[in-house]
Design a protein around this motif. Sequence first.
Motif, short mmCIF file in Angstrom:
data_model
loop_
_atom_site.label_atom_id
_atom_site.label_comp_id
_atom_site.label_asym_id
_atom_site.label_seq_id
_atom_site.Cartn_x
_atom_site.Cartn_y
_atom_site.Cartn_z
N PHE A 53 0.80 -1.22 0.00
CA PHE A 53 0.00 0.00 0.00
C PHE A 53 0.84 1.27 0.00
O PHE A 53 2.02 1.27 0.33
CB PHE A 53 -0.90 0.03 1.24
N THR B 48 -6.60 2.58 -0.93
CA THR B 48 -6.42 1.47 -1.85
C THR B 48 -7.44 0.39 -1.53
O THR B 48 -7.63 0.05 -0.35
CB THR B 48 -5.01 0.90 -1.74
N TYR C 196 2.97 -0.50 4.08
CA TYR C 196 3.49 0.23 2.93
C TYR C 196 4.93 -0.17 2.60
O TYR C 196 5.51 0.36 1.64
CB TYR C 196 3.41 1.73 3.17
N SER D 203 0.30 2.74 -4.79
CA SER D 203 0.22 1.38 -4.25
C SER D 203 0.58 0.41 -5.37
O SER D 203 0.44 0.75 -6.56
CB SER D 203 -1.19 1.08 -3.74
#
Length: 408
Positions: free
Chosen positions: A255, A263, A335, A398
């Motif tokens: 992400f 997302t 992430y 993403s």
Amino acid sequence: MPSNPNRRYRAAAALSAVSLTVTGALAGAMTTSAEAGVDAAASTSSSTSAAAAKQKTSLTVLPPISQFGKKPAAAKKAKTVVTATFTPAKKGRPVSLYVKSGGWKKVATTKTTQFGIADFTIPTKKGATYKATAASYRGLPAITAKPAKNTWKSADFTDEFGGSALSAEWAQRQPFYNPAGLRNCAKGDPSASVVSGGTLRLSVLLDPARTAEKCAAKKADGSTLGSFAYRLNGHISTDGNHDFKFGVAAARIKFQKEKGGHTSFWLQPTSYNPDATSAKTDGAEVDIIEWFGQGGRQSGLTSFIYEPTPKGPKKTGGFLKQQDRFLANKKDAWYKNYHVFSVEWTPKHYVFRIDSKVSAVITNGISHVPQYPILSLLSSDYELANAPGDAKSLPQHSYVDWMQIWEY
């Protein structure tokens, strides 16, 4: 819309785990000549038998839907998930998984969650047969779940996003500013869905045609939230090309870090009915996973169902509690690394997983009609104020490594 011509219904691979009652006889109590001893043994045997009789087990072999990692990886290298469930549920009960290889060979051990679930992530071995044994624990005798076989074949739909463009299965969604959908300041655009390096990059970008303008973002009640830059969103689906009804859908995703966009990996019914009142006949929106960025309020992971009812849409689900428990380790972050997000969709329930771990179970709003997958990074009006510095927070990205669907 056309349905998928390659749909294969596999009853033998049904995802709904079948509960079974323990039938194995337990060893009787030791007999003594003392009357008190006989009574005690009889009491112990009766108590043990009662505890055994109330136990139920199930064992489910899922497709390869676990693949944590930092870099893109081949979908065929993902690992199979085997889930054993034991009731009554006892947290911390030791469970061992065995594979049949001549005799039974132990391949993994774990402990049950508070829901009595033991999840195993193992190398994929098509056709293999497994069994799981829970140890005696807190008054419950040891029990073995009925063996289950890995009957899954190759996925019915796979996209590993190779090359430099989306395959013909995908189409752009909503290439227009959409005030009714609370995206007055954002629209879908091909420039925000880029295939490169074996991944699909979904983005929120500044709209280059409107950099000199500001947009009035609004709430659902029509009140203004503020003025923000116009944006382009990554927003694609297989509507009209591929749908499915019941099975497992999974995507490997890393992400964006920032807030201000979310997302999503989600499903929508192929046939849209604006007057829908039932998920069973008209379908439901299934938000397998949504990520709203890192830190603070209105951030983190969610899973939802939006089902139509005679009284209007009903929402079930929410932000995942203690979501970091699904991370691989203390250095992991949503992430930083790829994780596989999936839904197991049966006629009775939706089971959401992050890699091998169950993150949510929803038993209402079950769609019984074909649905198609959507991948998106959307910046809805209501979240624009969360974007640090508005346009300064852009671009946001993403990455989707692969998406697969297994039907039955």
